[in-house]
Structures are given as structure tokens and as C-alpha cells.
Design a protein around this motif. Structure first.
Motif, PDB file in Angstrom:
ATOM      1  N   ASP A  90       0.814  -1.214   0.000  1.00  0.00           N
ATOM      2  CA  ASP A  90       0.000   0.000   0.000  1.00  0.00           C
ATOM      3  C   ASP A  90       0.847   1.264   0.000  1.00  0.00           C
ATOM      4  O   ASP A  90       0.316   2.371  -0.030  1.00  0.00           O
ATOM      5  N   ARG A  91       2.168   1.117   0.017  1.00  0.00           N
ATOM      6  CA  ARG A  91       3.056   2.281  -0.015  1.00  0.00           C
ATOM      7  C   ARG A  91       3.792   2.428  -1.335  1.00  0.00           C
ATOM      8  O   ARG A  91       4.697   3.250  -1.460  1.00  0.00           O
ATOM      9  N   ILE A  92       3.416   1.627  -2.316  1.00  0.00           N
ATOM     10  CA  ILE A  92       4.029   1.734  -3.628  1.00  0.00           C
ATOM     11  C   ILE A  92       2.939   1.768  -4.703  1.00  0.00           C
ATOM     12  O   ILE A  92       1.979   0.994  -4.654  1.00  0.00           O
ATOM     13  N   GLU A  93       3.077   2.692  -5.630  1.00  0.00           N
ATOM     14  CA  GLU A  93       2.149   2.804  -6.755  1.00  0.00           C
ATOM     15  C   GLU A  93       2.955   2.719  -8.049  1.00  0.00           C
ATOM     16  O   GLU A  93       3.974   3.383  -8.213  1.00  0.00           O
ATOM     17  N   TYR A  94       2.479   1.896  -8.960  1.00  0.00           N
ATOM     18  CA  TYR A  94       3.163   1.703 -10.240  1.00  0.00           C
ATOM     19  C   TYR A  94       2.156   1.867 -11.365  1.00  0.00           C
ATOM     20  O   TYR A  94       1.033   1.349 -11.297  1.00  0.00           O
ATOM     21  N   SER A  95       2.555   2.587 -12.406  1.00  0.00           N
ATOM     22  CA  SER A  95       1.648   2.763 -13.543  1.00  0.00           C
ATOM     23  C   SER A  95       2.446   2.903 -14.832  1.00  0.00           C
ATOM     24  O   SER A  95       3.601   3.338 -14.832  1.00  0.00           O
ATOM     25  N   ILE A 105       6.801   5.225 -10.857  1.00  0.00           N
ATOM     26  CA  ILE A 105       6.876   4.469  -9.603  1.00  0.00           C
ATOM     27  C   ILE A 105       6.892   5.479  -8.470  1.00  0.00           C
ATOM     28  O   ILE A 105       7.753   6.369  -8.438  1.00  0.00           O
ATOM     29  N   GLN A 106       5.946   5.356  -7.545  1.00  0.00           N
ATOM     30  CA  GLN A 106       5.886   6.281  -6.418  1.00  0.00           C
ATOM     31  C   GLN A 106       5.861   5.518  -5.106  1.00  0.00           C
ATOM     32  O   GLN A 106       5.007   4.666  -4.884  1.00  0.00           O
ATOM     33  N   LEU A 107       6.811   5.849  -4.249  1.00  0.00           N
ATOM     34  CA  LEU A 107       6.876   5.276  -2.904  1.00  0.00           C
ATOM     35  C   LEU A 107       6.474   6.348  -1.902  1.00  0.00           C
ATOM     36  O   LEU A 107       6.769   7.529  -2.092  1.00  0.00           O
ATOM     37  N   SER A 108       5.824   5.953  -0.825  1.00  0.00           N
ATOM     38  CA  SER A 108       5.401   6.935   0.174  1.00  0.00           C
ATOM     39  C   SER A 108       5.639   6.424   1.584  1.00  0.00           C
ATOM     40  O   SER A 108       5.506   5.231   1.857  1.00  0.00           O
TER      41      SER A 108
END
Length: 221
Positions: A77-82, A94-97
Motif C-alpha cells: 500500500d506504499r508503492i504505486e506503479y503505472s 513508480i511512487q513510494l510513500s
């Protein structure tokens, strides 16, 4: 960030013979232990994108996503990939939070005497700095652009950035060295802790109001 991501991009640029790509990074530091956000955006041609997909499968991965996020040891839930295709242009994001700095492969945060130093060596690749490699990839990687933006929790007092404005630093690099020899470093002040929280301010305001009312009633009596 995992250096495998950048290595895959470099190989695709060399083999694909279409070395135009922009890598944009936005990093935001929360405190001495946490990266609030690390956003890596790769914009390139569909030709390079195709080579990336093919290279990922040749390496044994089921998809480009699997390769790009391999060894990124964070909760899902802390990584988004598109991925997005628009005409001849492909974009990978790629976004990490809210990631502890200890879990970032190339990033370090060091606090000392009220100051915080941020270092990112993801774009330092000594093996790719050899004369032979540089000659081979120089022309193919001439279209590579790196834009890196860093937001620190306090005003930046020292860095090797191209531009600094308050707590924000920016780096812009082009060509092969953007990938092989870009060392990101900035040192900032640590923000001073507020004496009271927002709730404390509200409570103090109510206390003053109650005291005033009590004082008014006493005087009337």
C-alpha cells in the motif's frame, strides 16, 4: 531507489538505438528517518519501452512492473506503479510513500548537530564510467535527461544542486553522465519543534476565555 531500474533503462537505450528518455525524480524528506515521497517518472519512446519489456522477460520476470519493483522492500500500500502509452510516447511511474530511509537502496539520511544531510547515489554507476562503456553509450545516451527535485524539511544550507530555493533543490543533467555520475547531496536545517500543538493552542485559547469570563463575573459580584 533500486539501481536495477536505472540499469534496465540504460540497456534499453543502448540496444534500442533510440536514446531519448527523461527521468524525473521528486523526493520529499519528512524527518531524519523517513522519505515521505519518492516519485520516479520515466518518459521515453515506445521503442525503448518495448525493449524494456523484452529485457524484463529475458531476465526471468513476468512483467516490466515485476522487474522495476524487484527488491523494493516496502508494503504494497506504499508503492504505486503505472504505465501509460500515448502515441509514440511511453511513461512509467513508480511512487513510494512514507518509507523508512533504511529501506531505500541508494539513499541515506544523516542527522548531526541540528542539520540533516540527504544523499542519493542511485545515479552513480562506476562500472559504466569506463572509457570503453562511455564511448559505446555516448551517442545512444545523448538524449537522456535527468531532472531531480528534492524537498527537505528545513532550509537547505549546502548542496551540489544547480538551484536552491529555501528547502527545495534542483538538479538537471543530460547525456550518459546523467545516469553514471550524478551524485545527489543536500544538507538542511532541522525544523524547530513548535512549543505547543494546534490542539494545545485551542485549549490555551479556551482557558483564556474561561478565565476572562470568571474574572468578569467576580468583578460584577
Amino acid at each position: 531507489m533500486n539501481r536495477k531500474v536505472l540499469a534496465a533503462v540504460a540497456v534499453a537505450l543502448l540496444v534500442g538505438l533510440s536514446g531519448c528518455a527523461t527521468i524525473s525524480v521528486t523526493a520529499e524528506v519528512g524527518d531524519a528517518n523517513t522519505i515521505e515521497r519518492y516519485d520516479l517518472n520515466i518518459t521515453t519512446s515506445t521503442t525503448v519501452y518495448g525493449w524494456l519489456n523484452e529485457a524484463a522477460k529475458e531476465e526471468g520476470y513476468e512483467s516490466l512492473r515485476d522487474q522495476m519493483t524487484d527488491d523494493v522492500d516496502v508494503e504494497s500500500d506504499r508503492i504505486e506503479y503505472s504505465e501509460e502509452i500515448d502515441g509514440d510516447e511511453a511513461t512509467i511511474n513508480i511512487q513510494l510513500s512514507e518509507i523508512p530511509s533504511s529501506e531505500m537502496d541508494a539513499i541515506t539520511l544523516e542527522e548531526d548537530d541540528g542539520e540533516l544531510t540527504y544523499t542519493d547515489t542511485a545515479f552513480v554507476n562506476e562500472s559504466a564510467q569506463s572509457e570503453e562503456t562511455s564511448e559505446l553509450g555516448g551517442e545512444a545516451m545523448s538524449g537522456l535527461v535527468l531532472d531531480y527535485t528534492l524537498h527537505m524539511p528545513g532550509n537547505i544550507v549546502e548542496s551540489n544542486a544547480d538551484e536552491v530555493d529555501g528547502n527545495t533543490a534542483n538538479w538537471t543533467r543530460t547525456g550518459g553522465e546523467a545516469y553514471t555520475n550524478t551524485h545527489i547531496e543536500a544538507r538542511s536545517e532541522m525544523p524547530s519543534a513548535l512549543p505547543v500543538t494546534g490542539f494545545g493552542i485551542v485549549a490555551a485559547g479556551l482557558g483564556i476565555l474561561m478565565f476572562t469570563l470568571l474574572l468578569t463575573r467576580t468583578r460584577k459580584q
